[in-house]
Write a protein that holds these residues in place. Structure first.
Motif, PDB file in Angstrom:
ATOM      1  N   VAL A 155       1.203  -0.854   0.045  1.00  0.00           N
ATOM      2  CA  VAL A 155       0.398   0.267  -0.427  1.00  0.00           C
ATOM      3  C   VAL A 155       1.602   1.375  -0.018  1.00  0.00           C
ATOM      4  O   VAL A 155       0.931   1.584  -0.833  1.00  0.00           O
ATOM      5  N   LEU A 183      -0.261   9.410   4.471  1.00  0.00           N
ATOM      6  CA  LEU A 183      -0.825   7.901   4.674  1.00  0.00           C
ATOM      7  C   LEU A 183      -2.300   7.639   5.233  1.00  0.00           C
ATOM      8  O   LEU A 183      -3.149   6.766   4.146  1.00  0.00           O
ATOM      9  N   THR A 184      -2.711   8.097   5.346  1.00  0.00           N
ATOM     10  CA  THR A 184      -3.681   8.116   6.431  1.00  0.00           C
ATOM     11  C   THR A 184      -5.658   8.433   5.828  1.00  0.00           C
ATOM     12  O   THR A 184      -5.660  10.183   5.075  1.00  0.00           O
TER      13      THR A 184
HETATM   14  C1  ISJ Z   1      -4.216   0.494   4.405  1.00  0.00           C
HETATM   15  C2  ISJ Z   1      -4.445   2.237   3.612  1.00  0.00           C
HETATM   16  O1  ISJ Z   1      -3.872   3.222   4.514  1.00  0.00           O
HETATM   17  C3  ISJ Z   1      -4.261   3.688   5.704  1.00  0.00           C
HETATM   18  C4  ISJ Z   1      -4.417   2.187   6.649  1.00  0.00           C
HETATM   19  C5  ISJ Z   1      -6.093   1.369   6.655  1.00  0.00           C
HETATM   20  C6  ISJ Z   1      -6.035   0.190   6.494  1.00  0.00           C
HETATM   21  O2  ISJ Z   1      -5.576  -0.664   7.775  1.00  0.00           O
HETATM   22  O3  ISJ Z   1      -7.079  -0.534   6.550  1.00  0.00           O
HETATM   23  C7  ISJ Z   1      -7.106   2.300   5.862  1.00  0.00           C
HETATM   24  C8  ISJ Z   1      -6.611   3.633   5.443  1.00  0.00           C
HETATM   25  C9  ISJ Z   1      -5.820   4.513   5.243  1.00  0.00           C
HETATM   26  O4  ISJ Z   1      -5.550   5.320   6.619  1.00  0.00           O
HETATM   27  C10 ISJ Z   1      -5.281   3.005   2.224  1.00  0.00           C
HETATM   28  O5  ISJ Z   1      -5.543   3.872   2.365  1.00  0.00           O
HETATM   29  O6  ISJ Z   1      -5.995   1.599   2.256  1.00  0.00           O
END
Ligand code: ISJ
Length: 250
Positions: A155, A183-184
């Protein structure tokens, strides 16, 4: 995106992995807590070192290593030291990740989280003697969680490739908070937490032939599943992403 990997395709994989994780929790929840499985003094034989679960995981990993499991960059062993080499012909896995990614293994944290925090939330207190099956179920849960959490590497790679100009200054400054912010995606996280609760309701209901006389009884508590994701699985996935990005320009 190179190699056909996109943020969307990775998110679809994470959604599919939810099924695996929830079913593995349902399977573990068939057994009570079965504390001797985790008690180092329960097994008093030189064949096994540490607790029963420790031995079952370690020895299963050794066998799976020979069968080539860890040749796949998506797989991470819990006991990486002294694993036997694979005996199967190598498969040419597509190289998506930046090579320093290989040094990231968060399984120690995943192990601690699972045994110290998660397990007590969904395994009922008690002892039915099924320690070997309990340990085998724990292994399945651990592997599913580990795969999901380390998916953060992929990711992060895709997010980086989509906007390197945003990530590079934070990487150079080793600014973890800035990386975490970049990244969030809060709305995605909220969606994950709601969906896993719903899946736990659907997958964990009693299926009977006469209508819905079991409504409201679930094999794992949907609220607990949502909490596992919100409090541990998602934060650890994000931590993997930060660790990966910090090495992305090495
Ligand atoms: C995995 C990701 O990165 C982050 C982590 C996520 C997760 O662990 O489900 C979801 C959104 C993001 O904040 C994503 O963007 O999909």
């Amino acid at each position: 995106m190179a190699n056909g990997v996109t943020l969307e395709s990775l998110r679809q994989s994470l959604i599919r992995q939810e099924d695996t994780i929830i079913f593995s929790l349902i399977e573990r929840a068939r057994f009570p807590s079965n504390s001797p499985t985790y008690n180092e003094s329960y097994v008093a034989t030189p064949t096994f070192s540490g607790s029963l679960v420790h031995s079952v995981v370690k020895e299963t990993e050794a066998l799976q290593a020979k069968a080539g499991r860890y040749a796949n960059p998506e797989e991470h062993p819990f006991f990486p030291d002294n694993l036997p080499p694979s005996v199967v012909p190598p498969y040419n896995f597509t190289e998506v990740l930046h090579p320093p990614a290989a040094s990231i293994n968060m399984n120690k944290d995943i192990w601690d989280m699972y045994f110290k925090k998660l397990l007590q939330l969904f395994a009922a207190p008690g002892d039915d003697g099924n320690y070997a099956s309990t340990a085998a179920s724990d292994l399945v849960c651990l592997q599913a969680l580990s795969r999901r959490i380390h998916y953060g590497k992929l990711v992060a790679e895709v997010k980086f490739r989509e906007s390197p100009e945003e990530y590079e200054p934070a990487i150079r400054a080793k600014d973890r908070d800035a990386l975490m912010k970049l990244l969030t995606f809060e709305s995605v996280e909220e969606g994950v937490k709601k969906r896993v609760a719903k899946k736990a309701m659907v997958f964990g209901q009693e299926v009977t032939l006469n209508n819905d006389d079991n409504k409201g009884k679930y094999k794992v508590d949907p609220f607990v599943v949502s909490r596992l994701y919100g409090d541990w699985i998602i934060p650890l996935t994000k931590l993997v992403q930060v660790e990966y990005l910090l090495r992305r320009l090495d």
